[in-house]
Enzyme design. Structure first.
Site, short mmCIF file in Angstrom:
data_model
loop_
_atom_site.label_atom_id
_atom_site.label_comp_id
_atom_site.label_asym_id
_atom_site.label_seq_id
_atom_site.Cartn_x
_atom_site.Cartn_y
_atom_site.Cartn_z
N ARG A 22 -106.38 -7.86 69.52
CA ARG A 22 -106.08 -8.41 68.19
C ARG A 22 -105.83 -9.92 68.21
O ARG A 22 -105.63 -10.49 69.26
CB ARG A 22 -104.78 -7.77 67.67
CG ARG A 22 -104.95 -6.44 67.04
CD ARG A 22 -103.57 -5.95 66.68
NE ARG A 22 -103.60 -4.67 66.00
CZ ARG A 22 -102.58 -3.83 65.98
NH1 ARG A 22 -101.48 -4.12 66.63
NH2 ARG A 22 -102.67 -2.70 65.31
N ARG B 173 -73.36 -26.83 58.73
CA ARG B 173 -74.18 -27.97 58.30
C ARG B 173 -73.43 -28.72 57.21
O ARG B 173 -73.05 -28.13 56.19
CB ARG B 173 -75.52 -27.48 57.77
CG ARG B 173 -76.41 -26.87 58.86
CD ARG B 173 -77.85 -26.85 58.43
NE ARG B 173 -78.71 -26.14 59.38
CZ ARG B 173 -79.27 -26.71 60.44
NH1 ARG B 173 -79.03 -27.99 60.72
NH2 ARG B 173 -80.04 -26.01 61.25
N ASP C 270 -84.88 -28.46 68.96
CA ASP C 270 -86.11 -29.11 68.48
C ASP C 270 -86.56 -30.28 69.36
O ASP C 270 -87.71 -30.69 69.30
CB ASP C 270 -85.91 -29.63 67.04
CG ASP C 270 -85.46 -28.54 66.09
OD1 ASP C 270 -85.74 -27.36 66.36
OD2 ASP C 270 -84.81 -28.87 65.07
N GLY D 185 -77.07 -26.96 63.26
CA GLY D 185 -77.51 -25.69 63.84
C GLY D 185 -77.07 -25.63 65.30
O GLY D 185 -77.16 -26.62 66.01
N GLU E 239 -93.18 -23.87 62.98
CA GLU E 239 -92.76 -23.57 61.60
C GLU E 239 -93.09 -24.72 60.65
O GLU E 239 -93.23 -24.52 59.45
CB GLU E 239 -91.27 -23.23 61.55
CG GLU E 239 -90.37 -24.38 62.00
CD GLU E 239 -88.90 -24.05 61.94
OE1 GLU E 239 -88.52 -23.00 61.43
OE2 GLU E 239 -88.10 -24.90 62.41
N MET F 149 -89.81 -22.15 66.17
CA MET F 149 -88.98 -23.12 65.44
C MET F 149 -89.32 -24.54 65.89
O MET F 149 -90.21 -24.75 66.69
CB MET F 149 -87.51 -22.82 65.69
CG MET F 149 -86.92 -21.81 64.74
SD MET F 149 -85.12 -21.75 64.94
CE MET F 149 -84.67 -20.75 63.55
N GLY G 36 -77.33 -32.92 66.33
CA GLY G 36 -78.71 -33.37 66.27
C GLY G 36 -78.86 -34.51 65.27
O GLY G 36 -77.94 -35.33 65.10
N HIS H 248 -88.40 -27.28 63.44
CA HIS H 248 -88.25 -28.08 62.22
C HIS H 248 -89.52 -28.89 61.98
O HIS H 248 -90.57 -28.29 61.86
CB HIS H 248 -86.99 -28.94 62.32
CG HIS H 248 -86.49 -29.37 60.98
ND1 HIS H 248 -85.91 -30.60 60.76
CD2 HIS H 248 -86.50 -28.75 59.79
CE1 HIS H 248 -85.58 -30.71 59.49
NE2 HIS H 248 -85.92 -29.59 58.88
O1 F6P Z 1 -82.61 -27.69 64.14
C1 F6P Z 1 -82.56 -26.44 64.75
C2 F6P Z 1 -83.22 -25.41 63.89
O2 F6P Z 1 -83.13 -24.16 64.56
C3 F6P Z 1 -84.67 -25.71 63.51
O3 F6P Z 1 -85.58 -25.42 64.54
C4 F6P Z 1 -84.84 -24.85 62.29
O4 F6P Z 1 -85.82 -25.36 61.43
C5 F6P Z 1 -83.48 -24.91 61.65
O5 F6P Z 1 -82.55 -25.28 62.66
C6 F6P Z 1 -83.01 -23.62 61.02
O6 F6P Z 1 -81.85 -23.88 60.34
P1 F6P Z 1 -80.81 -22.78 59.83
O7 F6P Z 1 -80.12 -22.21 61.03
O8 F6P Z 1 -79.91 -23.54 58.94
O9 F6P Z 1 -81.63 -21.74 59.15
#
Ligand code: F6P
Length: 357
Positions: free
Chosen positions: A171, A74, A136, A11, A231, A178, A111, A180
């Site tokens: 509210r 990836r 991350d 990513g 997340e 994000m 990463g 991971h």
């Molecule tokens: O590792 C970076 C990241 O943005 C994470 O925070 C997230 O879970 C993941 O990549 C999202 O991956 P993709 O871009 O493949 O949806």
């Protein structure tokens, strides 16, 4: 003459270009003649021999530019040793392309997954130097990764914006951040944005404690509650499941993500509507913040130095406020998680932030 291959994998994040520029500038400014082979779209470019020749000029004017001039993809480590759809041995193909181009070394920016493959290539005899990128900040062996601070800025901006509308309407709002499987991004953006409740994977939550925190705020006269949810946040109940059982449960979950599930549970228990905002990939986008520009440039310059000295097999990392070289075998395959007993968590709790535990 040094012949350098370079690629960005996984990513993307902010400051990938700044880091590559740092490597190339430090090499060129040393007076070293260099030939740069930029492999396109991550390891895929190295596997299929898809590259472009670059010169120092290609790295001018990209310090502030987000994304990566080389493209990324990836290429899961899990299947790196499996043949591709045409039966090609991907590891052998990478080695062959490296040797065919008579490279002195490969500079890899990535990463966790990327580092596993980089270490494999090192074991296979290639000269590799890596740089730690990810929003991350979960890469082992370095206190900081580039991209992280820029993402903290964006997620914080999002919480700031939610704050004003939350205050107007009285509210409950959730912002899903994000990160991971780790909570660095959520913790930092949550604290910076003044979130009242922060849920991170390292501290499994109890929905009743979240509801309790919301009610206490109401009793104290607060009209709104902001919840920053990673997340990867997980309930105490789910944290007891095996990895397989949890995966199965996730497949059946009727909500798009944990935030929506928490929102539904709060509605059920309090009768109050909850709004969810997911900034998603905006957190990886745009121009790097000044911290990341400087940090990535420094790491890049130090990577250039390693290359000039012929020191390979290292990630250039950052520990205790110093740039260090970390053996790739110490980085690959390990995850850096937040310590729930760390002082920052204790301080956040002292500030009245609930972690739902
Ligand atoms: O590792 C970076 C990241 O943005 C994470 O925070 C997230 O879970 C993941 O990549 C999202 O991956 P993709 O871009 O493949 O949806």
């Amino acid at each position: 003459m040094k012949r350098i291959g370079m690629l960005t994998s996984g990513g993307d994040c902010q400051a990938l270009n700044a880091a590559m520029r740092g490597v190339v500038k430090s090499l060129v400014n040393s007076g070293q003649d260099v030939e740069i082979y930029g492999f396109l779209n991550g390891y895929r470019g190295l596997i299929y021999g898809d590259f472009k020749m670059l010169t120092g000029r290609d790295f001018s004017g990209i310090l502030t530019v987000g994304g990566t001039i080389l493209g990324s993809s990836r290429t899961p480590f899990k299947t790196i040793k499996d043949p591709d759809e045409n039966g090609l041995n991907k590891v052998e193909a990478m080695k062959q392309n490296y040797h065919k181009l008579q490279l002195d070394c490969l500079v890899v920016l990535g990463g966790n997954g990327t580092h596993k493959t980089a270490n494999l290539l090192r074991e296979e005899g290639l000269n590799v130097v890596t740089l730690p990128k990810t929003i991350d900040n979960d890469l082992y062996g370095t206190d900081m990764t580039f991209g992280f601070q820029s993402a903290v800025d964006i997620a914080t901006d999002c919480i700031d914006c939610i704050h004003t509308t939350a205050a107007s309407h009285g509210r409950i709002f959730i912002v899903e951040v994000m990160g991971h499987k780790v909570g660095y991004l959520t913790l930092n953006a949550g604290m910076a944005g003044g979130a009242d409740i922060i849920l991170i994977p390292e501290i499994p939550y109890d929905i009743n404690k979240i509801v309790e925190a919301v009610k206490t705020r109401e009793k104290n006269g607060n009209r709104f509650t902001i919840i920053a949810v990673a997340e990867g946040a997980i309930s105490k109940e789910d944290a007891k499941l095996s990895k397989k059982e949890y995966q199965k449960k996730l497949e059946k979950r009727k909500y798009p993500s944990v935030s929506y599930e928490v929102a539904a549970q709060i509605l059920e228990k309090t009768g109050q509507e909850v709004r969810v905002t997911v900034p998603g990939h905006t957190q990886r986008g745009g121009s790097p913040c000044p911290y990341d520009r400087v940090f990535a440039s420094r790491l890049g310059a130090e990577a250039g130095k390693l290359i000039l000295e012929g020191e390979y097999g290292f990630m250039v990392g950052y520990r205790n406020r110093e740039i260090v070289k970390v053996p790739l075998e110490d980085v690959a395959g390990k995850l850096k998680m937040l310590d729930p007993d760390s002082t920052i968590i204790k301080e956040a709790k002292m500030l009245g932030i609930s972690f739902g535990d």
